[in-house]
Design an enzyme around this catalytic site. Structure first.
Site, PDB file in Angstrom:
ATOM      1  N   GLY A  92      13.436  20.277  18.310  1.00  0.00           N
ATOM      2  CA  GLY A  92      14.605  20.889  17.695  1.00  0.00           C
ATOM      3  C   GLY A  92      15.484  19.935  16.910  1.00  0.00           C
ATOM      4  O   GLY A  92      16.671  20.202  16.726  1.00  0.00           O
ATOM      5  N   SER A  93      14.918  18.835  16.412  1.00  0.00           N
ATOM      6  CA  SER A  93      15.750  17.887  15.666  1.00  0.00           C
ATOM      7  C   SER A  93      16.238  18.486  14.346  1.00  0.00           C
ATOM      8  O   SER A  93      17.358  18.191  13.903  1.00  0.00           O
ATOM      9  CB  SER A  93      14.989  16.581  15.414  1.00  0.00           C
ATOM     10  OG  SER A  93      13.815  16.806  14.662  1.00  0.00           O
ATOM     11  N   ASN A  94      15.445  19.332  13.734  1.00  0.00           N
ATOM     12  CA  ASN A  94      15.894  19.990  12.505  1.00  0.00           C
ATOM     13  C   ASN A  94      16.935  21.068  12.813  1.00  0.00           C
ATOM     14  O   ASN A  94      17.869  21.284  12.036  1.00  0.00           O
ATOM     15  CB  ASN A  94      14.697  20.593  11.757  1.00  0.00           C
ATOM     16  CG  ASN A  94      13.841  19.526  11.112  1.00  0.00           C
ATOM     17  OD1 ASN A  94      14.314  18.730  10.316  1.00  0.00           O
ATOM     18  ND2 ASN A  94      12.570  19.484  11.477  1.00  0.00           N
ATOM     19  N   MET A 148       6.011  26.804  15.601  1.00  0.00           N
ATOM     20  CA  MET A 148       4.555  26.674  15.579  1.00  0.00           C
ATOM     21  C   MET A 148       3.871  28.009  15.879  1.00  0.00           C
ATOM     22  O   MET A 148       3.221  28.199  16.902  1.00  0.00           O
ATOM     23  CB  MET A 148       4.118  25.595  16.577  1.00  0.00           C
ATOM     24  CG  MET A 148       4.772  24.250  16.351  1.00  0.00           C
ATOM     25  SD  MET A 148       4.580  23.629  14.653  1.00  0.00           S
ATOM     26  CE  MET A 148       2.821  23.302  14.633  1.00  0.00           C
ATOM     27  N   ILE A 164       2.372  31.515  13.296  1.00  0.00           N
ATOM     28  CA  ILE A 164       2.284  32.098  11.956  1.00  0.00           C
ATOM     29  C   ILE A 164       2.606  33.587  12.028  1.00  0.00           C
ATOM     30  O   ILE A 164       1.902  34.366  12.691  1.00  0.00           O
ATOM     31  CB  ILE A 164       0.877  31.892  11.364  1.00  0.00           C
ATOM     32  CG1 ILE A 164       0.588  30.395  11.217  1.00  0.00           C
ATOM     33  CG2 ILE A 164       0.766  32.589  10.017  1.00  0.00           C
ATOM     34  CD1 ILE A 164      -0.850  30.087  10.872  1.00  0.00           C
ATOM     35  N   ASN A 183      11.145  28.289   5.635  1.00  0.00           N
ATOM     36  CA  ASN A 183      10.378  27.421   6.527  1.00  0.00           C
ATOM     37  C   ASN A 183      10.330  26.009   5.959  1.00  0.00           C
ATOM     38  O   ASN A 183      10.272  25.809   4.748  1.00  0.00           O
ATOM     39  CB  ASN A 183       8.948  27.957   6.666  1.00  0.00           C
ATOM     40  CG  ASN A 183       8.071  27.066   7.544  1.00  0.00           C
ATOM     41  OD1 ASN A 183       8.407  26.787   8.692  1.00  0.00           O
ATOM     42  ND2 ASN A 183       6.955  26.605   7.007  1.00  0.00           N
ATOM     43  N   HIS A 213       8.103  22.597   5.733  1.00  0.00           N
ATOM     44  CA  HIS A 213       6.704  22.169   5.875  1.00  0.00           C
ATOM     45  C   HIS A 213       6.544  20.746   5.336  1.00  0.00           C
ATOM     46  O   HIS A 213       7.025  20.449   4.232  1.00  0.00           O
ATOM     47  CB  HIS A 213       5.777  23.119   5.109  1.00  0.00           C
ATOM     48  CG  HIS A 213       4.319  22.782   5.268  1.00  0.00           C
ATOM     49  ND1 HIS A 213       3.689  22.801   6.484  1.00  0.00           N
ATOM     50  CD2 HIS A 213       3.383  22.404   4.352  1.00  0.00           C
ATOM     51  CE1 HIS A 213       2.413  22.457   6.314  1.00  0.00           C
ATOM     52  NE2 HIS A 213       2.213  22.208   5.037  1.00  0.00           N
ATOM     53  N   ASP A 239       2.312  28.783   4.235  1.00  0.00           N
ATOM     54  CA  ASP A 239       2.908  27.697   3.444  1.00  0.00           C
ATOM     55  C   ASP A 239       2.722  27.889   1.936  1.00  0.00           C
ATOM     56  O   ASP A 239       2.719  26.914   1.177  1.00  0.00           O
ATOM     57  CB  ASP A 239       2.334  26.334   3.876  1.00  0.00           C
ATOM     58  CG  ASP A 239       2.658  26.028   5.328  1.00  0.00           C
ATOM     59  OD1 ASP A 239       3.762  26.374   5.773  1.00  0.00           O
ATOM     60  OD2 ASP A 239       1.801  25.463   6.030  1.00  0.00           O
ATOM     61  N   GLU A 241      13.101  15.256   6.304  1.00  0.00           N
ATOM     62  CA  GLU A 241      13.129  16.685   6.652  1.00  0.00           C
ATOM     63  C   GLU A 241      14.524  17.124   7.063  1.00  0.00           C
ATOM     64  O   GLU A 241      14.982  18.201   6.675  1.00  0.00           O
ATOM     65  CB  GLU A 241      12.152  16.962   7.798  1.00  0.00           C
ATOM     66  CG  GLU A 241      10.695  17.006   7.398  1.00  0.00           C
ATOM     67  CD  GLU A 241       9.787  17.268   8.577  1.00  0.00           C
ATOM     68  OE1 GLU A 241       8.691  17.797   8.357  1.00  0.00           O
ATOM     69  OE2 GLU A 241      10.162  16.960   9.714  1.00  0.00           O
TER      70      GLU A 241
END
Length: 229
Positions: free
Chosen positions: A20-22, A115, A117, A135, A137, A179, A208
């Site tokens: 969860g760093s983003n 993670m 789709i 998203n 990527h 993607d 990111e």
């Protein structure tokens, strides 16, 4: 943001599967005003031990665990392709229904290290409700779709097959093709001679955090402008 009402804010729902760093980068950017007029209404995880949940708790953000197998959509023993696809379709539909029937559905969904789709049974009803889905990527548009994008780029670099020794990252709108949605923002990252894969991964993750914030801020601004019309 102090002094603003809920109607003046963009409601953001974040999906994450791991550290969860983003997610944290978005939390911090909203707190600092880098993403103005926005708040994160909820975090959804599909892994029970995802550290992102700790970040949510530390910032008083509600979170929910919703998993394909644990919540009864798919059996661990299932191997039949048709059954597996039906399970995913049912999971996607249930998750979309859960979001759309909430008291205040989000204006924006951000997949930040999610993670899984999504298929049409999630994306179609969410799109029909006017909710945008973006998203992050770790590759450039049209390159290294799917899993292990950084590793595959690094292998091509070592083999002398990576054009200009450059890979990159992007934030894109989510469509059924993995993607392949319209890119919102991209950033090239040159792989350095002698660099180990772990070093490259660390540099990419740093970039990111910046790009997900910039792209989220851009979409939030567009959403708020459309609401004001």
């Amino acid at each position: 943001m102090a002094g603003t009402t809920d109607s003046e804010q963009c409601r953001i729902l974040v999906f994450a599967s791991g550290n969860g760093s983003n997610f944290q980068a978005i939390i911090d950017a909203i707190a600092s005003g880098q993403i103005p007029n926005a708040r994160i209404t909820q975090l959804i995880v599909n892994r029970g031990k995802a550290y992102a949940t700790k970040r949510a708790e530390a910032n008083n953000i509600p979170w929910e665990y919703f998993n394909l197998i644990s919540h009864g959509f798919q059996s661990k023993s299932d191997t039949d392709p048709a059954k597996l696809q039906q399970a995913r379709d049912n999971y996607d539909a249930a998750l979309a229904k859960k979001i759309l029937e909430s008291d205040k559905p989000p204006h924006l969904i951000v997949l930040a290290g999610w993670m899984y789709i999504f298929g049409e049974h999630f994306l179609d009803p969410i799109s029909a409700a006017g909710i945008k889905v973006i998203n992050l990527h770790p590759a450039l548009p049209g390159k290294y779709d799917g899993v292990n994008a950084i590793g595959r780029a690094y292998e091509d670099f070592k083999a002398g097959k990576l054009e200009g020794n450059k890979t990159g990252i992007m934030v894109h709108y989510v469509i059924k093709q993995v993607d392949r949605g319209e890119p919102l923002m991209t950033r090239e990252i040159e792989i350095q001679q002698g660099e180990e894969l772990k070093q490259l991964e660390e540099r990419i993750h740093e970039n990111e955090h910046q790009l997900i914030v910039e792209a989220t801020a851009k979409v939030v601004k567009e959403i708020m402008a459309s609401k004001a019309q």
